[in-house]
Design a protein around this motif. Sequence first.
Motif, mmCIF file in Angstrom:
data_model
loop_
_atom_site.group_PDB
_atom_site.id
_atom_site.type_symbol
_atom_site.label_atom_id
_atom_site.label_comp_id
_atom_site.label_asym_id
_atom_site.label_seq_id
_atom_site.Cartn_x
_atom_site.Cartn_y
_atom_site.Cartn_z
ATOM 1 N N LYS A 1 4.385 5.869 4.875
ATOM 2 C CA LYS A 1 5.360 4.854 4.476
ATOM 3 C C LYS A 1 4.734 3.896 3.460
ATOM 4 O O LYS A 1 3.653 3.347 3.693
ATOM 5 C CB LYS A 1 5.828 4.075 5.712
ATOM 6 C CG LYS A 1 6.861 3.019 5.406
ATOM 7 C CD LYS A 1 7.269 2.313 6.695
ATOM 8 C CE LYS A 1 8.255 1.187 6.406
ATOM 9 N NZ LYS A 1 8.626 0.449 7.628
ATOM 10 N N GLY B 1 1.331 -2.996 2.297
ATOM 11 C CA GLY B 1 1.955 -1.788 2.838
ATOM 12 C C GLY B 1 1.925 -0.629 1.869
ATOM 13 O O GLY B 1 2.894 0.131 1.754
ATOM 14 N N VAL C 1 11.367 0.924 0.110
ATOM 15 C CA VAL C 1 10.493 1.724 0.981
ATOM 16 C C VAL C 1 10.562 3.196 0.584
ATOM 17 O O VAL C 1 11.643 3.737 0.314
ATOM 18 C CB VAL C 1 10.881 1.537 2.462
ATOM 19 C CG1 VAL C 1 10.211 2.591 3.343
ATOM 20 C CG2 VAL C 1 10.500 0.147 2.928
ATOM 21 N N GLU D 1 16.183 -2.038 -1.215
ATOM 22 C CA GLU D 1 15.274 -1.185 -0.438
ATOM 23 C C GLU D 1 14.316 -0.423 -1.364
ATOM 24 O O GLU D 1 14.760 0.380 -2.195
ATOM 25 C CB GLU D 1 16.110 -0.181 0.377
ATOM 26 C CG GLU D 1 15.277 0.669 1.311
ATOM 27 C CD GLU D 1 14.487 -0.185 2.302
ATOM 28 O OE1 GLU D 1 13.322 -0.505 1.981
ATOM 29 O OE2 GLU D 1 15.039 -0.525 3.368
ATOM 30 N N LYS E 1 5.737 0.415 1.105
ATOM 31 C CA LYS E 1 6.771 -0.606 0.903
ATOM 32 C C LYS E 1 7.274 -0.610 -0.537
ATOM 33 O O LYS E 1 8.351 -1.126 -0.824
ATOM 34 C CB LYS E 1 6.233 -1.988 1.282
ATOM 35 C CG LYS E 1 6.098 -2.165 2.784
ATOM 36 C CD LYS E 1 5.814 -3.616 3.131
ATOM 37 C CE LYS E 1 5.663 -3.780 4.632
ATOM 38 N NZ LYS E 1 5.043 -5.070 4.972
ATOM 39 N N SER F 1 7.148 -5.832 -7.843
ATOM 40 C CA SER F 1 8.197 -5.610 -6.853
ATOM 41 C C SER F 1 9.486 -6.329 -7.281
ATOM 42 O O SER F 1 10.572 -5.754 -7.251
ATOM 43 C CB SER F 1 7.722 -6.114 -5.486
ATOM 44 O OG SER F 1 8.763 -6.050 -4.555
#
Length: 503
Positions: free
Chosen positions: A167, A198, A143, A141, A169, A458
Amino acid sequence: MEQRIDQPGQYSNFQPVFDLELCDGCGECAVQCTFNEIRIEPRGDRKIPVANRQACGACHRCEVMCPRRAIYIEEKPLALRKHAVWKAADLKRVHYQSSSGAVNLTGFGSDKDLPTYWDNLVFNACQVTNPSIDPQREPMETVTYLGRKALSRQEAIKSGSNGSLIKLKLPVVFAPMSYGSISLNLQKAIARTAVEKGLIWYSGEGGLHEDLYPFAGHAVLQVASGRFGVNPSYLKVARAYQIKIGQGAKPGIGGHLPGEKVLSGISQTRMIPEGSDAISPAPQHDIYSIEDLRLLIYAIKEASGYKPVCVKIAAVNNSAAIASGIVRAGADMVYIDGFRGGSGATPSIVRDNVGIPAELALAAVDQRLREEGIRNQASIIIAGGFRNSADVMKAIALGADAVAIGSTVLVTCGCHGCQRCHSGKCPWGITTNDPEISKRLDEDWAFERLSNLIDGWSHEMKEIMGLNGIYDIGSFRGNRLILRGVGLSEKELDILGIKHAGE
Ligand code: SF4
Ligand code: SF4
């Protein structure tokens, strides 16, 4: 006074070198060089490129664009006699200023050999008793929510703060780079990437071009000292707003976009006459205290329908106290820009000698807000020379909610760090709005590369979480036990709030 080429210092430290066995004399290199370093000359029955040895800044555009791979760039060996005190840059600065009487402007981030603490920090890793997590097999996770966070559900309902959280990502955002300092093509590519991945993007102080309104839902629009482009619709459309007080590359001074760069699109977007200098004053002329700042924060909240407000400061010695005041004034985010932050144009004497490293400011601000019990009231966004995903994760472990990348965006899109962003002639079409040169940066190509960068980071960030046995970025944030210092003094470790490796 007209510049003469026979002045001391009128030479460059770099030069293109041509392999005439490979070269077919097509002339592309001369076309690509926006600084007229290359000319094409007849030589017998053929044409060959010749270096003028005067203006090469090592942008590498000619090398990359040569269809026959016939060019490389070299640093001129021993261009100046070595001296313990008078480095080449010191000599050149005096040569330049004595011929021009001007302030030495530069672009990109500082290249001064000051400490980059990220390079002295290492992560811990799970072994035997605390198993690591494989991000290829387990859900991870990343986020992140930015903004003022309520401590309880009742408080959230009462303040309405839950609806205003932003928010992300991934805890990465695109740093403020104004339309004017960068090309519109690049700003569009950044905005598209933010929407696609995002994330959010910061506009910088250049207003919002009409083409970018569709991306405003992921934008943090800036209200800076020049108030460029600020109008009622601007104050409605964004996801959040940023009040700019300072910038890491030029703490304490304002900005200047020369009139020749204020072309029609920039003039309309900034709401200033075409061809006029866009001067941003050093201070915000309505802010002389935390109380004044509070007035502006709430004026923007009122005008925007209570969107989150971020306040951007340069990293300086008393950043922690300033950040405390910013949070107490009602800001939802504190944005700290360290002294390695990039710039489209800044005096090199300021960029290289003012401000403090982002690492120290971040650690001090996070610590202070925790001690005062107000850390939940604002997110911390840190900027200033982040080069890779490890830098980002080290900042998260030191307490940042998110990391802003600017120079990395430029590098992603072809920049080789030639430091001539202020010239308006960026050979890669990145920091120019010259109608011809800016076409060199294809929006779709830049979007694809930025998207790839975010995807790659990421994956790596999840690996770093996993090897520490952490599957949620929230457990990584402010977890300084994950970090150890190597080769740092007791004082530095103390400010960073970490132990030395081996402890
Ligand atoms: S671009 Fe390459 S092939 Fe063409 S003239 Fe320059 S060096 Fe030669
Ligand atoms: S953006 Fe362009 S001008 Fe600026 S450093 Fe990079 S290549 Fe050079």
